[in-house]
Design an enzyme around this catalytic site. Structure first.
Site, short mmCIF file in Angstrom:
data_model
loop_
_atom_site.label_atom_id
_atom_site.label_comp_id
_atom_site.label_asym_id
_atom_site.label_seq_id
_atom_site.Cartn_x
_atom_site.Cartn_y
_atom_site.Cartn_z
CE LYS A 46 -12.44 0.34 1.06
NZ LYS A 46 -11.85 1.32 1.98
CD GLU A 94 -3.23 -0.50 2.18
OE1 GLU A 94 -2.89 0.13 3.20
OE2 GLU A 94 -4.37 -0.96 2.03
CG HIS A 143 8.99 -29.49 -0.87
ND1 HIS A 143 9.62 -30.68 -1.15
CD2 HIS A 143 9.68 -28.93 0.15
CE1 HIS A 143 10.63 -30.85 -0.31
NE2 HIS A 143 10.69 -29.80 0.48
#
Ligand code: PA5
Length: 441
Positions: free
Chosen positions: A417, A282, A303
């Site tokens: 949003k 951010e 792995h």
């Protein structure tokens, strides 16, 4: 007092030279000065910079006493929050906790998290777990209006009131929010909850050493004084660690290393990396710039992601979190039959094997064109975790200014949003709802 250390030797000589890193010293010093002087972009969000040394005795005592009350009365405490209002507490609690505490009955009050996702099954399963048990709530939202924690709070507040009565609920819900603004502040005032303030000038991702992080960490049974003292160790020391990290990662970025992978060889640090990803993602990912922060847990991910890291596109570098000394001692036993062929390491501690895996991996990755830095944490204690948190915060401010961005805003988090509110038909979003429906038709 011992401190965390950083070593960038394995980052040098391949993609970047010592001289290139050194040439960024002036920029790093300047960035740090801009932070101190408060003359850079986002300078209204610098409250975190000298926060550790300013945490008062009365604030610590109040947090400890609230935590003690919740621990006394509640089997579970649900910490509700998302992003910066969640990740710091989760990171520290996981780093310091017994990995299997949830399955052990003698572990004291358990801190659980909600409002950090909108998973219906997650919410239902958490409700099922606390049903019939005494629980409390710490609801954390700086803005007081974030959708995810607001939904979780409405649900768990209702549940607590129905289960234990309004009186118990109002005494066992603590709100951490803005001093004056937001729906959560109004609700807390109306219901008479205990409250703590998130200072105006501290952004979510820099708030772990405010009540946002400190209260849930104290409820989990950890020493918040030591955590803060660790942060003060770095705040009041010199900037060498931060300069080394910020200079090296910016030099690597300029050399085409666009992805930084935070590596741990200790699964307790998984969520420390999640906190770090928010802090750096951010802060730096804007204006079409910024290192992409990623993370892996080794040896587990050797792995799976090991192949990509060793052989894939050469745009990555690693920062390895290396824990000096584990708390426990486990020795690999000798086996007469030796059918698994492990007697060559019998008598060694598991951590000795882990350390050789760490060294072997670092060397292999350097050979494969993946430079790395190592940050050594002497042990997983509150003191060293506190040092690590503040180190990363300050290095982030310095590194962001060196990159030429405002490290303290996050304009990009609003886009989803706006669409979500339009799709849900939130009042005030009528035009956006019409536009998005037309786009989808
Ligand atoms: O760093 C940030 O600002 C965000 O990630 C916020 O922490 C997150 O969105 C939660 O916001 P709030 O505390 O206002 O609910």
């Amino acid at each position: 007092m011992k401190k965390i250390m950083i070593d960038n030797a394995a980052a040098l000589g391949g993609s970047i030279t010592v001289a290139e890193v050194n040439s960024l010293r002036d920029a790093a010093v300047k960035a740090s000065q801009v932070l101190e002087d408060g003359t850079g972009a986002g300078n209204d969000f610098l409250g975190w910079l000298h926060l550790p040394g300013a945490v008062s005795e009365s604030e610590l005592a109040s947090l400890e006493s609230t935590a003690a009350r919740l621990r006394e009365d509640c089997e579970y405490v649900i910490a509700i929050g998302i992003g910066g209002s969640y990740l710091g507490a989760k990171a520290v609690i996981d780093a310091l906790s017994d990995t299997f505490a949830a399955y052990k009955s003698n572990g004291g009050t358990k801190v659980l998290f909600a409002g950090n996702n909108i998973g219906e099954d997650y919410t239902a399963e958490l409700a099922d777990l606390v049903k019939g048990h005494r629980f409390g709530i710490i609801v954390i939202s700086k803005s007081g209006t974030t959708t995810e924690p607001a939904i979780a709070f409405r649900l768990f507040k209702n549940m607590l009131e129905q289960q234990e009565g309004k009186d118990f609920a109002s005494k066992h819900i603590v709100a951490i929010t803005d001093a004056k603004r937001g729906a959560l502040r109004s609700l807390a005032t109306q219901e008479g909850y205990d409250t703590y303030v998130i200072p105006d000038n501290v952004g979510g991702r820099f708030s772990v050493l405010t009540p946002v992080g400190l209260l849930p960490i104290a409820v989990a049974g950890f020493n918040i004084r030591e955590l803060v003292a660790g942060a003060v160790d770095i705040e009041q020391g010199d900037n060498e660690l931060m300069y080394t990290y910020a200079q090296t990662r910016n030099a690597l970025y300029s050399a085409g290393k666009k992805i930084e992978i935070l590596v741990n060889f200790c699964p307790k640090l998984h969520n420390l990396a999640e906190w770090w990803k928010q802090l750096y993602g951010e802060s730096e990912g804007k204006d079409s710039k910024g290192i992409f922060p990623a993370s892996v847990d080794f040896t587990t991910d050797l792995h799976s992601m090991g192949q990509w890291i060793q052989d894939g596109e050469r745009t990555i570098f690693e920062t390895v979190l290396s824990v000096g000394e584990p708390a426990a001692t486990v020795v690999i036993p000798h086996d007469e039959a030796d059918l698994d062929g492990l007697n060559y390491i019998a008598g060694k501690r598991v951590d000795q094997v882990n350390k050789m895996a760490e060294l072997g991996t670092r060397l292999a990755h350097v050979d494969g064109g993946v430079p790395n830095m190592v940050i050594t944490i002497p042990a997983l204690t509150e003191r060293y975790i506190g040092q690590l948190l503040y180190f990363f915060e300050k290095a982030c401010g310095i590194s962001g200014y060196m990159l030429g961005v405002n490290p303290f805003n996050q304009p990009g988090v609003e886009a989803y949003k706006k669409n979500m509110f339009a799709l849900l038909g939130k009042p005030g979003y009528e035009e956006a709802t019409r536009a998005i429906n037309e786009r989808l038709s």
